[in-house]
Design an enzyme around this catalytic site. Structure first.
Site, PDB file in Angstrom:
ATOM      1  N   ARG A 119       0.837  -1.197   0.000  1.00 56.17           N
ATOM      2  CA  ARG A 119       0.000   0.000   0.000  1.00 56.17           C
ATOM      3  C   ARG A 119       0.881   1.259   0.000  1.00 56.17           C
ATOM      4  NH1 ARG A 119      -5.217   1.517  -1.070  1.00 56.17           N
ATOM      5  NH2 ARG A 119      -6.103   2.943   0.436  1.00 56.17           N
ATOM      6  N   THR A 423      -8.281   0.063 -10.296  1.00 54.33           N
ATOM      7  CA  THR A 423      -8.046  -1.149  -9.505  1.00 54.33           C
ATOM      8  C   THR A 423      -8.382  -2.416 -10.285  1.00 54.33           C
ATOM      9  OG1 THR A 423      -8.669   0.165  -7.571  1.00 54.33           O
ATOM     10  CG2 THR A 423      -8.411  -2.172  -7.220  1.00 54.33           C
ATOM     11  N   GLU A 443      -5.801   3.614  -7.572  1.00 55.11           N
ATOM     12  CA  GLU A 443      -6.994   4.304  -7.033  1.00 55.11           C
ATOM     13  C   GLU A 443      -7.997   4.620  -8.138  1.00 55.11           C
ATOM     14  OE1 GLU A 443      -9.509   4.914  -4.771  1.00 55.11           O
ATOM     15  OE2 GLU A 443      -9.661   6.884  -5.697  1.00 55.11           O
ATOM     16  N   GLU A 462      -3.875   7.638  -4.436  1.00 53.63           N
ATOM     17  CA  GLU A 462      -4.350   6.826  -3.301  1.00 53.63           C
ATOM     18  C   GLU A 462      -4.598   7.641  -2.034  1.00 53.63           C
ATOM     19  OE1 GLU A 462      -5.754   3.319  -3.612  1.00 53.63           O
ATOM     20  OE2 GLU A 462      -3.940   3.525  -4.799  1.00 53.63           O
ATOM     21  N   SER A 494      -7.876   1.423   3.213  1.00 50.17           N
ATOM     22  CA  SER A 494      -8.324   0.833   1.955  1.00 50.17           C
ATOM     23  C   SER A 494      -9.611   0.043   2.181  1.00 50.17           C
ATOM     24  CB  SER A 494      -7.238  -0.104   1.431  1.00 50.17           C
ATOM     25  OG  SER A 494      -7.704  -0.818   0.317  1.00 50.17           O
ATOM     26  N   GLY A 517     -13.501   0.520  -5.143  1.00 47.37           N
ATOM     27  CA  GLY A 517     -13.509   1.434  -4.006  1.00 47.37           C
ATOM     28  C   GLY A 517     -14.210   0.770  -2.833  1.00 47.37           C
TER      29      GLY A 517
END
Ligand code: GLU
Length: 626
Positions: A119, A423, A443, A462, A494, A517
């Protein structure tokens, strides 16, 4: 559990880009009870034995992973090859300018399931209020929202510890695709024409990506041949010199310069990343969160994601309802089942908004949130036939620390994250039974829209996953821990939820996940219920229409295909559901009886499944070692 046999009243919509391109697959007739249809035996050398499966949203990426399996690589090697290949094939969704979560189940050696967390992190110079008052659209397309990319360090960490091949070996298929070119897919065409790439900004930093995908100002369309020499050279650089070539030196310097750009006239939207932020970036290895549901073990993504916690919370809240039983008014698509799902989503998303964030920076009451007693207290609020008027977060701390009494009253919150457009999720298994479930992201679709000049990859946005307005409030009468407020080095919360299901806590059955998302959490929930409660095959579980609500007191969305009577019944009890297209895109592998393995991909994107025959694998390839 009953299996619904009646068709939904509205035929399931096939999106315009519907093209499931199955390169080489088997009918995925596996259901979670463990039974496997003879159709699954296909043309494999030995009936029911698999050499591995790769499922991705772009067929050529599945082929890239399969190439690595055929060369003797294991699932970890193949997954990293897919991750790089998707940067070439699905650049709008994922790549080396972003990060992700790679859940790994190791079947050889001591069996273990863990997560490699790549991440993005907030730069050292980040401040808690740096997004406060900023326009979301401008901020999310400016350097300020670029997190320190983690994908390349994560790949290095995975290969060094659990792979059998080098970065150079697994990068080969991606380099070939970037240098040799490929035909633009319908989905890439759709994304090029319908997103932020379509408008001139008068800022050269934003023209870099346009030059690649709209050469001479003309958008590429399906079937056009796309060669990405700059990206090929970048991947070759990483192949030749390792991850350090990304995190230090001229490439790192160009990343830093690129994220200093911003959209509009507000210089506060310039990025704050330094060379030190890049060179100090570290991927992390994390223990997953775990919960049992109707005899299956659900293994989910821990903080900094809210994905695993929310999915497991919802499942456990719903466990007391016979969701699969039509004779009791439940079953797939019944108003009761849908209402219980929505009410669980509301409760979990209320808790998520208050308690979930990067556990390296804030105390996340993981144990309390998943404790039976806390879940029972939350579940008791659900009535299958009515809608809760107002859903609030509750306090899991007394369940985390026995005897602790919280001195606070929680602030009321009703925060919903904007749904993401980027994503991608892919899943891989190998002949030895190693499995990877990997969600990778930049993102939004096209991330910030900022492509690193001369290097051919896009920078993520992000950091927009953080709270724009700081929420921390120590006032005991209005308490909020600010779990997802911005802090230097912190990872934004996230929703990504790479997931695995096990039988008897040990035997892996399925691995899957999704983009979308905050709707990711609900997509994973829908698929899990379809498998466990509704007894569907993996492909059916993915195909069925989905339902989602991502805030405590907002409105639910549902994909076309649910019975109109059920939707009306939801309206009658006070929900205000709205129809939507395409929630998520799930790619899954399932492990059948014996050594059989199957894959399934989502029609909501293009979808590619490749099954590798054991006969195709080079016998003395490196993958035999692990
Ligand atoms: N940034 C999102 C997250 O980590 C993913 C975005 C998307 O799925 O589109 O939750």
């Amino acid at each position: 559990m009953n299996i619904r046999t009646t068709a939904p009243s509205i035929p399931f919509r096939q999106p315009p880009h519907f093209r499931t391109l199955v390169v080489s697959s088997f009918a995925a007739l596996f259901v979670l009870s463990g039974s496997v249809s003879a159709a699954g035996q296909g043309s494999l050398g030995e009936p029911g034995v698999s050499g591995g499966v790769v499922t991705t949203s772009e067929p050529l990426a599945a082929e890239a992973g399969a190439t690595i399996l055929r060369r003797g690589g294991n699932a970890i090697d193949a997954a990293i090859a897919v991750m790089f290949a998707l940067n070439v094939l699905e650049p709008q969704s994922a790549g080396i300018g972003g990060g992700g979560f790679m859940m790994v189940h190791r079947a050889t050696g001591p069996k273990k399931t863990f997560v490699i967390d790549s991440r993005e992190t907030a730069p050292a110079a980040s401040t808690v209020n740096m997004f406060q008052g900023q326009n979301f659209g401008l901020a999310s397309t400016s350097g300020l929202s670029v997190g320190v990319p983690g994908a390349v360090r994560g790949a290095e960490l995975a290969l060094n510890n659990w792979g059998t091949m080098s970065l150079a070996q697994v990068l080969q298929p991606a380099i070939q695709l970037a240098a040799g070119g490929f035909r633009v897919s319908s989905r890439l065409e759709e994304s090029i024409t319908s997103t932020r790439l379509s408008s001139e900004l008068g800022n050269p930093a934003y023209d870099e990506a346009r030059k690649v995908f709209r050469p001479g100002g003309v958008a590429l369309v399906e079937g056009d041949f796309l060669v990405q020499p700059a990206l090929a050279a970048t991947l070759q650089l990483i192949a030749d010199h390792g991850a350090d070539a990304f995190y230090t030196g001229p490439l790192a310097e160009t990343i830093v310069a690129t994220q200093q750009n911003y959209r509009g006239a507000n210089s506060q939207l310039a990025g704050r990343m330094s060379l030190a932020d890049l060179s100090n970036y570290e991927a992390a290895v994390r223990e997953p969160v775990v919960g049992d549901y109707r005899g299956y073990r659900i293994v989910g993504m821990p903080p900094p994601s809210s994905g695993g916690l929310a999915v497991i919370q919802m499942l456990k809240m719903m466990e007391r309802f016979p969701l699969g039983d039509e004779s009791k008014g439940y079953g797939f698509g019944s108003a009761r089942t849908m209402n219980v799902m929505i009410e669980s989503m509301r409760l979990a998303f209320a808790d998520r908004a208050v308690w979930m964030g990067d556990a390296d920076f804030v105390d996340v009451p993981v144990k309390g949130l998943l404790s039976d007693a806390y879940i029972a207290q939350r579940s008791a609020l659900i009535d299958p036939d009515t809608r809760q008027a107002n859903v609030m977060a509750d306090d899991p701390w007394p369940f985390e620390l026995a005897g602790k009494k919280s001195p606070w009253q929680l602030a009321a919150v009703n925060r919903a994250d904007p749904p993401g457009g980027g994503t991608t999720h892919f899943s891989v298994s190998d002949a030895n039974g190693n499995i990877v479930s990997y969600t990778n992201t930049i993102e939004s679709a096209w991330g910030t829209g900022l492509m690193v000049p001369g290097y051919g990859f896009l920078l993520n946005n992000e950091l927009t996953d953080f709270n724009f307005t700081p929420q921390a409030n120590p006032d005991p009468a209005n308490y909020d821990p600010g779990a997802n407020d911005v802090a230097p080095f912190k990872r934004p919360r996230s929703s990504m939820a790479p997931t695995m299901i096990f039988k008897n806590s040990q035997q892996p059955l399925a691995a899957y996940g999704s983009p979308g998302g905050s709707t990711i959490i609900n997509t994973v929930l829908n698929v899990t219920l379809n498998l466990i409660d509704h007894g569907r095959t993996i492909q059916e579980a993915i195909d069925l229409p989905r339902l989602s609500q991502t805030s405590a007191n907002g409105t639910p969305s549902f994909e076309y295909g649910f019975p109109e009577a059920s939707v009306q019944a939801l309206r009658d009890i006070g929900h205000n559901p709205g129809a939507t297209f395409d929630l998520g895109s799930v790619q899954a592998v399932v492990i059948g009886t014996g050594k059989s393995q199957y894959g399934a991909a989502d029609k909501r994107r293009i979808g590619g499944v490749v099954s590798v025959s054991p006969d195709e694998i080079i016998k003395d390839g490196p993958g035999r070692k692990r």
